[in-house]
Scaffold this motif. Sequence first.
Motif, PDB file in Angstrom:
ATOM      1  N   LYS A   6     -34.198  -6.782 -31.720  1.00  0.00           N
ATOM      2  CA  LYS A   6     -33.903  -5.413 -32.156  1.00  0.00           C
ATOM      3  C   LYS A   6     -35.184  -4.699 -32.572  1.00  0.00           C
ATOM      4  O   LYS A   6     -35.357  -3.514 -32.310  1.00  0.00           O
ATOM      5  CB  LYS A   6     -32.893  -5.403 -33.320  1.00  0.00           C
ATOM      6  CG  LYS A   6     -31.472  -5.591 -32.881  1.00  0.00           C
ATOM      7  CD  LYS A   6     -31.017  -4.409 -32.058  1.00  0.00           C
ATOM      8  CE  LYS A   6     -29.558  -4.537 -31.711  1.00  0.00           C
ATOM      9  NZ  LYS A   6     -29.135  -3.495 -30.787  1.00  0.00           N
ATOM     10  N   ARG A   7     -36.097  -5.423 -33.238  1.00  0.00           N
ATOM     11  CA  ARG A   7     -37.375  -4.832 -33.633  1.00  0.00           C
ATOM     12  C   ARG A   7     -38.188  -4.451 -32.398  1.00  0.00           C
ATOM     13  O   ARG A   7     -38.837  -3.408 -32.365  1.00  0.00           O
ATOM     14  CB  ARG A   7     -38.175  -5.778 -34.528  1.00  0.00           C
ATOM     15  CG  ARG A   7     -37.651  -5.842 -35.940  1.00  0.00           C
ATOM     16  CD  ARG A   7     -38.460  -6.710 -36.909  1.00  0.00           C
ATOM     17  NE  ARG A   7     -39.786  -7.077 -36.517  1.00  0.00           N
ATOM     18  CZ  ARG A   7     -40.185  -8.318 -36.191  1.00  0.00           C
ATOM     19  NH1 ARG A   7     -39.319  -9.314 -36.187  1.00  0.00           N
ATOM     20  NH2 ARG A   7     -41.439  -8.567 -35.872  1.00  0.00           N
ATOM     21  N   ASP A  33     -36.959  -3.674 -29.445  1.00  0.00           N
ATOM     22  CA  ASP A  33     -36.302  -2.488 -28.897  1.00  0.00           C
ATOM     23  C   ASP A  33     -36.697  -1.238 -29.680  1.00  0.00           C
ATOM     24  O   ASP A  33     -36.989  -0.191 -29.092  1.00  0.00           O
ATOM     25  CB  ASP A  33     -34.779  -2.646 -28.938  1.00  0.00           C
ATOM     26  CG  ASP A  33     -34.244  -3.639 -27.919  1.00  0.00           C
ATOM     27  OD1 ASP A  33     -35.015  -4.057 -27.025  1.00  0.00           O
ATOM     28  OD2 ASP A  33     -33.054  -3.999 -28.023  1.00  0.00           O
ATOM     29  N   LYS A  51     -33.111   2.358 -26.003  1.00  0.00           N
ATOM     30  CA  LYS A  51     -32.471   1.165 -26.554  1.00  0.00           C
ATOM     31  C   LYS A  51     -31.520   1.586 -27.667  1.00  0.00           C
ATOM     32  O   LYS A  51     -31.764   2.565 -28.381  1.00  0.00           O
ATOM     33  CB  LYS A  51     -33.523   0.197 -27.117  1.00  0.00           C
ATOM     34  CG  LYS A  51     -34.584  -0.219 -26.112  1.00  0.00           C
ATOM     35  CD  LYS A  51     -33.999  -1.069 -25.023  1.00  0.00           C
ATOM     36  CE  LYS A  51     -35.084  -1.556 -24.078  1.00  0.00           C
ATOM     37  NZ  LYS A  51     -34.581  -2.411 -23.057  1.00  0.00           N
ATOM     38  N   ILE A  59     -30.215   1.597 -31.099  1.00  0.00           N
ATOM     39  CA  ILE A  59     -30.681   1.295 -32.451  1.00  0.00           C
ATOM     40  C   ILE A  59     -29.773   2.047 -33.424  1.00  0.00           C
ATOM     41  O   ILE A  59     -29.644   3.264 -33.328  1.00  0.00           O
ATOM     42  CB  ILE A  59     -32.149   1.731 -32.656  1.00  0.00           C
ATOM     43  CG1 ILE A  59     -33.080   1.033 -31.667  1.00  0.00           C
ATOM     44  CG2 ILE A  59     -32.598   1.492 -34.096  1.00  0.00           C
ATOM     45  CD1 ILE A  59     -33.172  -0.472 -31.805  1.00  0.00           C
ATOM     46  N   ALA A 115     -35.004  -0.133 -38.667  1.00  0.00           N
ATOM     47  CA  ALA A 115     -35.132  -1.009 -37.495  1.00  0.00           C
ATOM     48  C   ALA A 115     -36.515  -1.636 -37.373  1.00  0.00           C
ATOM     49  O   ALA A 115     -36.643  -2.791 -36.969  1.00  0.00           O
ATOM     50  CB  ALA A 115     -34.788  -0.238 -36.226  1.00  0.00           C
TER      51      ALA A 115
END
Length: 132
Positions: A25-26, A28, A98, A100, A106
Amino acid sequence: MEILALAATLLVFILLLRRNLASGKRADAALNVLLAKHVFSRSSPGDRERIELHARELMAGRGQASEFIGEVDRYGWYALAMKELGIAPGVKGFKDWKAIGNPSTAIKPGDPLLRTAAYLLKSKCGIDVLVG
């Protein structure tokens, strides 16, 4: 004793899995931030105004403060705004933004994944963009 070893192994597996998902996630979020800065810098003044306004509306709708906390926060929200406005990244290999949930949490400024994403964009796409 076997149950204790199994429980410990399962706990380690879960922790590693969570860590791996979080780094994804980071990564992205890092790509979103850098691509948003690139797209925003090339946008018309009218599009810039639309993006800024929509980003602030999104922030207000999610209970966030009305001011950006630095460049990473700003372009994270801009990426989300551009996604909702239908403005594509327009970069080879990146058809859409992406997903988020909260750009403010994030990724943080100084995260090494921002440098990694910048290197990737420069080497694969010829885009030279950094955030401070």
